[in-house]
Design a protein around this motif. Structure first.
Motif, short mmCIF file in Angstrom:
data_model
loop_
_atom_site.label_atom_id
_atom_site.label_comp_id
_atom_site.label_asym_id
_atom_site.label_seq_id
_atom_site.Cartn_x
_atom_site.Cartn_y
_atom_site.Cartn_z
N SER A 1 67.70 8.80 62.39
CA SER A 1 66.08 8.44 61.65
C SER A 1 66.36 7.47 60.20
N LYS A 2 65.66 6.79 60.04
CA LYS A 2 65.64 5.83 59.00
C LYS A 2 64.46 5.50 58.42
N GLN A 3 64.08 6.09 57.02
CA GLN A 3 62.83 5.86 56.34
C GLN A 3 62.59 4.40 56.22
N GLY B 1 56.61 10.34 61.04
CA GLY B 1 57.58 10.98 60.61
C GLY B 1 58.34 11.68 61.62
N VAL B 2 58.14 11.69 62.76
CA VAL B 2 58.82 12.47 63.66
C VAL B 2 59.64 11.35 64.66
N ASP B 3 60.93 11.73 64.49
CA ASP B 3 62.09 10.48 65.05
C ASP B 3 62.00 10.88 66.66
N TYR B 4 60.98 10.78 67.52
CA TYR B 4 61.40 11.07 68.93
C TYR B 4 61.34 9.76 69.54
N ASP B 5 62.38 9.48 70.16
CA ASP B 5 62.79 8.29 70.85
C ASP B 5 63.56 8.40 72.10
N VAL B 6 62.64 8.22 73.41
CA VAL B 6 63.25 8.66 74.61
C VAL B 6 64.60 7.74 74.63
N GLU C 1 74.22 1.51 69.52
CA GLU C 1 74.11 1.96 67.81
C GLU C 1 72.65 1.04 67.41
N PHE C 2 72.06 2.35 67.01
CA PHE C 2 70.52 1.85 66.58
C PHE C 2 70.07 2.88 65.71
N SER D 1 65.85 -4.01 67.67
CA SER D 1 66.17 -4.33 69.26
C SER D 1 66.87 -5.58 68.96
N LEU D 2 66.62 -6.23 67.93
CA LEU D 2 67.62 -7.30 67.81
C LEU D 2 69.16 -6.86 67.86
N ARG D 3 69.32 -5.71 67.10
CA ARG D 3 70.67 -5.06 67.00
C ARG D 3 71.16 -4.94 68.41
N ILE D 4 70.34 -4.04 68.90
CA ILE D 4 70.75 -3.69 70.54
C ILE D 4 71.15 -4.93 71.41
N ILE D 5 70.17 -6.00 71.39
CA ILE D 5 70.41 -7.08 72.35
C ILE D 5 71.94 -7.72 71.87
#
Lengths: 187, 413, 387, 166, 181, 172
Positions: free
Chosen positions: A7-9, B247-252, B265-266, B290-294
């Motif tokens: 995570s990144k603020q 503030g919850v870093d939930y990402d599928v 890496e992102f 997303s740009l990083r991932i692409i």
């Protein structure tokens, strides 16, 4: 809640005094819009300039003929089954003697209709056709209609004209135009 | 209005005469009807707001104005035709929906998709995410009165559309990808366009950022507006950028990686208090990620096939159909939808533009799903809207609505 | 003699009137073009060459659009609203000095509708009436959005009028007159660097901000902001009544620009005007030469007006709009105290051996503070450092 | 990491006969319970110090017209964000008695999900604060997702149903 | 059905609308054609494409139509873009009723025109069941080019329309067939 | 009659007419609009007397600000329906009595006061102009002027105090 270590603020809600004074940011914004004022415009004025939408664009339907000018469609009905909008309907007929120059297979579509207002141009019919008979042209749109009665396209509008053969990867195609609408061409 | 709110409303106010005699204090509330065709409701839903002057006392939403019965249709359609439905669900990012659906079916059918196809999918999905967030953030600008940034972003969106067009021949409802892979490989033109986009887009995005992000007028409009705590957000079933803003870093993509997301890496951008500014900034940063991932996917694009070796599920090439009897049979079976789907149930989730987009598929072995349920993130989190805009002003309500990125197609299904 | 003056005067008044209308008409076109150009578009280009007939098409359409009066609206007030808006908008250009004087034989006629010694107050009076058109129309529509728009318009205009008035007091102190022409001439005498924008930078910024608010332009376009109130006060209006409202907005913009140019940018004065005017009178004679010099001044003045009209549009297509309470805070808690401070500083400056540039003090202090805070604070944005 | 096995054992220990039909299709722990125990189970999983299955992903229903006494199945998907563990809980209901307690006190998000399920299937969630139709019109007199109701709009004129077995 | 939407120059009759279009009619028609303010009734996917039409690449402003008026009173053409559910149908009709004459309607996309793939219990099978439609645009969603094409088609209609058409019996009959007074 | 007199009588006629409308109009909005017209005519009178400053200030302050607030309030209260219930017989009686007393007082005052006559010969036409007014206000009438300012300031502070919300209180 921290679930991962990635995570990144990203949000900073504190404003500096310069930011609180409105003017620096507004001036910067004005600079950007003024720059764009003099930049080259992105507009492609449509009826005058027509763009090329690539070789796989899904436009106007066409029923292909083969090299000898015979209709390829054999009225197997796969396109109609594959059509999620159920826009295609057809009536099959047996080829009789003497029609070999017209139809490639023993069966052909006596009636082949596509409801252009139902059609969603998904391209599944083209994919479903085992005979490579139906294509969505990449070089033509379906025109707009002003009359509900015109929207069902029969074979007269779908089968390609022998002087207007459709080629998928045609290097000469530079634009993807719309056919002039019927009423407009009248007036 | 609940009794509690009525009490609150009655506490201070103008005297009104009643027939009974004694003066009763009633605060006159206005009912304001936002929607279904209000200019700021992007997509259609109705918000009936009880207003006290410019302040919102309570609100109630009515949805279902474009209920299209996706789930009922899905019970009548073969698997491959359902792609046309998922297209129209979150139409701002249809490739994600398409591919989420394909992955669900692949999970059911047990198809292993080659790495190259997975990478192409990642590229397309991330492009879709960028397109989705561009619309949302641009519209937020429009709703605060700055139209120009939106137009700049839309021009970039056109470039994403061009890439789609190169890949599948359509702009918005892409019908992209097939069960078992992609329908075609990345063409040289598509690669050129993606590279060009990667090179040029950051400049425009940075320009948009400097137009709005630190502009005090804009910040004042959205900082501290429509905040929601992490607990409430989780209770309301928030997912995606809106949850991350709290503030919850939930990402599928990180928790349950699919389609090789584990290779990339992102970062997961998170906000502080779940207000509109946080949502805006999180989306903004997600575009960069997303740009990083692409970029990573483009650089490490593996060689190989773009579809799985599963002839009974993936359409054979047209030339084969014409010559090869086996291919012809498969072709007919696939198009007619007579593939041998196993009996079973599967839940698969992808990170859609708005959060966890889930597909719950129950198959009885027939040509169509026995039951298909879409977990639409919009539908679930939009119910928090009245709570989020309580006490805010009318202008805030609109800004909150557009920052939630409620997309009617996904909301109503 | 009287007749000549009368005729020339009427021509000038008619010209002012006609020019206001013409400029307002074409402002709509320019607005669309400017918006388009700033957004990388090309804007109207199909109605006539470069779309030049676009305003005429709009007007033609509006005249023949169905004129609609909502069933529950109060009819007369509904009609009165746009009429009032248009009336007040047109009235205000009367006292603007568009140029120096025209010489006939031995009469000198100022290029101005009417010259009154309280020109500034006249404009303020008319502008303060302008809100009635909006209020009456918005209320008469019997629509909640319109009413909200009308209420917003009223409170906004009243609030910003105060700051607007206070911001020019420093100028009035320097010129010692309420006549717009006198103010312009006083600037002309002081030369290019004597323009009030150079002596009163803060006052200028406040005045500019307030004129945006008075014209209901972004970032102060709350009375009609589309995304919240649909159309604001004119939601229920169609056809030419709507046209009047839209038109009035552009006339107001024109008048504001003219007013800003005359109060702060020397009106029809331009650098080296004296020399050029002298050269012209020497070469062409005192009558023709003077008239030509006046004409040049008028052209320059219109140039300034056009720039400010452009500026109005430029800002509109760049910044977001305020929220209602933020707008009020800005007006009452920032602009009014600032303008009072400006008055005090300028007045002290004038008292101490007539320093005209005292108000720069505030600007310099603010800039220094801002720069210092900016360099000390961590970078405001989590800035993306990617290729 | 939690395993399906250990969670399943724990639930069986706790609820014994009230739960059953444990399965893990595609790795997702699935079990069936009755409508009396569904809320306690959800609450138990939510408040469990280790599992913390405190995110309600989804509620939906399935109609099985051909299985008597188990015509309707209400399906809950829950998720533990901390443990990254998902669970699917099913409750079978009979057509004659379509009642099930609401989960809204536990999860605010259950509100609309249950309304949607009610709208489409007619499952009645007892104790729901506002059980009205959500997607369809109030005037609608049937629950369209039940298998017996047709999908199509009966008024369209431009399609022929007879073609190709549609 | 809506197929009876035609230009008003029908067979000349003694009380019919205008025997010949005067040059004044022509001028006003031209003005109307170049100043069509749209009311975007965007409900779903096609709405996004309409936004794209507004944006830089396609720029509907060139036709004088960028001034979108969300108030129906001020709009000249109603662009119904997207699926119209049965729940929404009364709203569409209401908006149409609120529009001031002359008004034109464009049904953008398959859903608005005919229901498209959504042949379901909840979707209206074409908006021409509730309001008269002037132009149908095929596509799902149509490309911006096609939307521009539709706008040009409406321009054509507006240009050739007689000033008296909206008062003619024919037009009243058309409205009456939709039970609009 | 001189043209100036015609103007005077016309203005006076309109003033009286609009003033009567203020009282008799049933719709409060009409009342307010008539009052604005009255102020306009009064300003016209000022201009006839060459008191341009006064005319402008009258319009700015009364027509431009105060009446806008009136209109504002009326809009908020939405007094659309003309409720007549407040006008009972008692209030009508009271109104007549109060009005009568006022009229008698004014008549008495006018009889008692000797209006200073102005001769056209030595009248200074610049009396009403802003410079004269300023000089007068800041010399002869300094004390009343400052007192009036303080009064206004106090009134303003009072209004702010009244309008101020307590912490936790709601809007309006």
């Amino acid at each position: 809640m921290q679930l991962t270590n990635r995570s990144k603020q990203v949000s900073n809600k504190e404003m500096t005094l310069a930011e609180k004074m409105y003017l620096p940011a507004i001036t910067k914004g004005l600079g950007i819009t003024l720059k764009h004022f003099f930049l080259k415009k992105a507009t492609k004025p449509y009826p005058d300039v027509k763009t090329y939408l690539g070789p796989v664009f899904r436009g106007h339907h066409v029923l292909k003929r083969d090299e000898q000018g015979r209709e390829r469609c054999t009225a197997c009905g796969l396109c109609a089954v594959a059509c999620p909008a159920e826009a295609i309907s057809m009536v099959a007929a047996e080829r009789t003697k003497g029609q070999e120059t017209l139809y490639r297979e023993e069966k052909y579509a006596a009636v082949y209709e596509i409801n252009m207002l139902r059609c969603i141009f998904c391209g599944l019919c083209e994919e479903a056709c085992p005979k490579q008979a139906i294509y969505l042209r990449h070089d033509r749109f379906v025109p707009v209609f002003s009359d509900r009665d015109e929207v069902i396209y029969g074979k007269d509008k779908l089968v390609e004209k022998s002087d207007d053969r459709y080629v998928r990867t045609n290097p000469n195609v530079q634009v993807t135009p719309t056919e002039p609408s019927l009423s407009r061409s009248v007036s | 209005m609940t009794t509690e709110e009525l009490d609150l409303a009655n506490k201070a106010g103008v005297p009104a005469r009643t027939d009974e005699g004694p003066v009763q204090y009633v605060n006159e509330l206005t009912t304001l009807n936002l929607g279904p065709t209000h200019p700021a409701t992007h997509g259609i839903f109705q918000n009936i707001l009880q207003m006290d002057g410019e302040k919102i006392v309570s609100g109630e939403q009515t949805i279902g104005y474009i209920h299209r019965a996706f789930e009922k249709i899905a019970e009548r359609r073969p698997f491959y035709q359902i792609t046309t439905l998922t297209d129209r669900m979150n139409y701002c990012s249809s490739p994600i929906n398409n591919m989420g659906w394909h992955m669900t079916v692949e999970k059911l059918l047990g198809i292993e998709v080659p790495k190259r196809a997975q990478y192409i999918r990642v590229i397309m999905m991330e492009l879709a995410r960028i397109a989705d967030h561009l619309v949302c953030n641009g519209i937020l600008g429009v709703d605060t009165g700055a139209l120009t940034g939106f137009v700049y972003l839309f021009e970039e969106r056109e470039k994403i559309y061009e890439i789609y067009e190169e890949m599948c021949g359509a702009r918005l409802t892409t019908n992209m990808g097939r069960i078992g892979g992609m329908e075609r490989d990345l063409s040289a033109e598509a690669i050129r366009k993606i590279r060009k986009f990667l090179a040029e887009f950051p400049k425009v995005l940075r320009e948009f950022e400097s137009l709005l992000n630190r502009n005090r007028i804009f910040m004042d409009r959205i900082v501290g507006v429509g905040g929601i705590s992490a607990e409430r957000a989780l209770s309301y079933g928030f997912t995606g950028p809106n949850l991350r803003a709290a503030g919850v870093d939930y990402d599928v993509r990180v928790m349950n990686p699919y389609s090789s997301y584990e290779d990339f890496e992102f970062d997961i951008p998170v906000g502080q208090s779940g207000d509109t500014f946080d949502r805006y900034m999180v989306r903004n940063e997600e575009i960069w990620q997303s740009l990083r991932i692409i970029e990573q996917a483009m650089n490490n694009l593996p060689e190989g096939s773009y579809f799985a070796d599963a002839p009974q599920y993936y359409l054979p090439p047209k030339q084969e159909v014409y010559k090869n009897m086996e291919a012809l049979i498969y072709h007919f079976k696939i198009v007619m939808g007579e593939i041998d789907a196993p009996v079973g149930e599967v839940y698969h989730a992808v990170e859609g533009g708005n959060g966890e987009l889930g597909f719950y598929l129950v198959s009885d072995g027939g040509r169509a799903p026995y039951r298909l349920h879409f977990r639409r993130p919009c539908f679930i989190y939009y119910q928090a809207y009245p709570e989020m805009c309580k006490g805010a002003t009318l202008s805030d309500a609109i800004v909150i609505m557009s920052s939630m990125n409620v997309i009617a197609g996904e909301l109503d299904a | 003699m009287d007749l000549t003056i009368f005729i020339v005067k009427s021509i000038i008044i008619l010209a002012v009137f006609g020019i206001s209308l013409l400029i307002a008409t074409y402002s709509t076109y320019v607005e669309r073009k400017v918006a388009a150009f700033m957004q990388d578009r090309i804007g109207p280009d199909r109605a006539g060459p470069w779309g030049l007939l676009q305003p005429i098409a709009d007007a033609g359409k509006m005249f023949f659009k169905e004129d609609f009066i909502p069933a529950q609206a109060s009819k007369w007030l509904f009609i009165l609203g746009p009429a009032l808006a248009m009336l007040t908008a047109l009235m205000s250009s009367a006292v603007i000095p568009f140029g120096d004087t025209i010489r006939f034989d031995n009469y000198e006629i100022p290029v101005q509708g009417i010259e009154i010694n309280i020109g500034v107050l006249y404009i303020f009076g008319v502008v303060s009436l302008g809100v009635y058109g909006v209020m009456v129309g918005g209320w008469a529509s019997n629509n909640k959005f319109s009413l909200l728009g009308a209420i917003r318009a009223a409170s906004q205009n009243i609030s910003y009028e105060v700051a607007l008035g206070l911001s020019i007091i420093a100028i009035l102190m320097m010129s010692g007159s309420l006549s717009v022409r006198a103010i312009v001439e006083q600037q002309a005498e002081a030369g290019f660097l004597g323009w009030n924008v150079f002596t009163q930078p803060l006052g200028f910024i406040i005045f500019l901000t307030c004129s945006f608010a008075e014209c209901n332009r972004t970032p102060f376009d709350l009375p009609e902001c589309e995304t919240e109130l649909v159309g604001g006060y004119h939601t229920e209006y169609s056809s030419m009544k709507l046209g009047f409202y839209l038109f009035a907005e552009y006339i107001n913009m024109f008048v504001s620009s003219a007013f800003i140019s005359s109060l702060y940018f020397g009106g029809y004065h331009y650098p080296f005007m004296e020399q050029i005017s002298n050269a012209l009178t020497n070469s062409l004679g005192s009558v023709t030469g003077h008239n030509v010099a006046t004409a040049i001044g008028t052209v320059v003045f219109f140039g300034k007006i056009f720039f400010f009209i452009f500026f109005f549009m430029w800002v509109r297509w760049t910044v977001p709009r305020f929220r209602y309470d933020q707008l009020m805070n800005l007006g009452w808690k920032i602009l009014i105290p600032l303008s009072v401070l400006n008055i005090i500083v300028s007045a002290s400056g004038l008292l101490f051996n007539g320093m005209k540039y005292a108000s720069w003090l505030i600007v310099i202090v603010a800039t220094v503070l801002a720069v210092m805070s900016n360099s000390r604070a961590p970078k405001g944005q989590v800035s993306p450092q990617r290729s | 990491m939690l395993t399906n096995e250990e969670v399943a054992q724990d639930i069986i220990r706790k609820y014994e006969n009230a739960v059953g039909e444990f399965d893990d299709p595609f790795g997702l722990l699935t079990f069936t319970t009755s409508r009396e125990t569904i809320i306690p189970v959800l609450e138990y999983l939510k408040d469990h110090p280790v599992y913390q299955i405190s995110f309600l992903t989804d509620i939906t229903a399935i109609h099985y017209p051909d299985s008597p006494d188990r015509e309707y199945c209400v399906v809950y998907h829950a998720h533990s964000l901390v443990q990254n563990f998902r669970v699917r809980i099913k409750v079978y209901l009979t057509a004659a008695d379509l009642h099930i307690p609401t989960a809204t006190p536990l999860y605010a998000s259950a509100n609309w999900m249950e309304r949607e399920t009610f709208d489409l299937f007619g499952v009645i969630f007892d104790g729901h604060p506002d059980l009205r139709r959500i997607l369809n019109m109030e005037e609608m007199d049937y629950h369209p997702m039940r298998k017996e109701y047709p999908l199509e709009d009966s008024t369209r004129q431009d399609k022929i149903d007879a073609l190709f077995g549609r | 059905m809506a197929s009876d939407i035609k230009l008003a120059e029908g067979p000349p009759s003694y009380d019919g609308p205008g025997f010949q279009a005067t040059s004044f009619d022509k001028i006003i028609g031209l003005a109307r054609a170049n100043s069509l303010w749209p009311l975007p009734f965007a409900t779903s996917c096609c709405g996004i494409e309409f936004m794209a039409t507004m944006a830089a690449r396609y720029d509907i402003a060139r036709f004088g139509s960028e001034r979108i008026s969300f108030s129906p009173r001020q709009a000249d053409m109603l662009l119904v873009a997207g699926t119209i559910a049965k729940k929404m149908a009364p709203v569409v009709k209401q908006v149409y009723l609120q529009m001031a004459e002359p008004r034109w309607v464009i049904a953008i996309g398959a859903c608005a025109s005919s229901g498209g793939i959504f042949d379901t219990y909840s979707v209206l099978q074409g908006i021409d069941r509730v309001i008269p439609v002037d132009v149908y645009v095929p596509g799902c969603p149509p490309r911006p080019e096609q939307i521009l094409e539709a706008v040009m088609q409406v321009q054509e209609l507006a240009h050739n329309e007689s000033l008296r058409r909206r008062n003619s019996d024919e037009y009243q009959k058309l409205l009456a067939s939709y039970s609009i007074q | 009659m001189k043209p100036i007199e015609i103007v005077f009588y016309v203005l006076t006629g309109i003033t009286l007419l609009s003033a009567i409308t203020v009282v008799t109009a049933r719709n409060p909005i009409h009342s307010v609009l008539a009052l604005i017209a009255t102020f306009f005519c009064l300003s016209g009178h000022y201009i006839l007397m060459n008191a341009q400053f006064l005319a402008a200030v009258n319009i700015i302050v009364y027509a431009g600000a105060i009446m806008v607030l009136f209109l504002f309030t009326i809009m908020f209260l939405n007094l659309r329906r003309e409720d007549e219930e407040s006008k009972t017989n008692l209030t009508k009686m009271a109104a007549v009595v109060v009005g009568g007393i006022l009229m008698v007082t004014m008549l008495l005052v006018f009889r008692a006061v000797q209006l200073p006559s102005v001769s056209e010969g030595n009248f200074d036409a610049r009396t009403g102009l802003v410079e004269q007014l300023g000089i007068l206000l800041y010399s002869d009438y300094l004390l009343p002027f400052e007192l009036a300012s303080i009064l206004l300031l106090v009134a303003m502070v009072g209004a702010v105090m009244l309008g101020k919300r307590e912490a936790g209180d709601r809007h309006f």
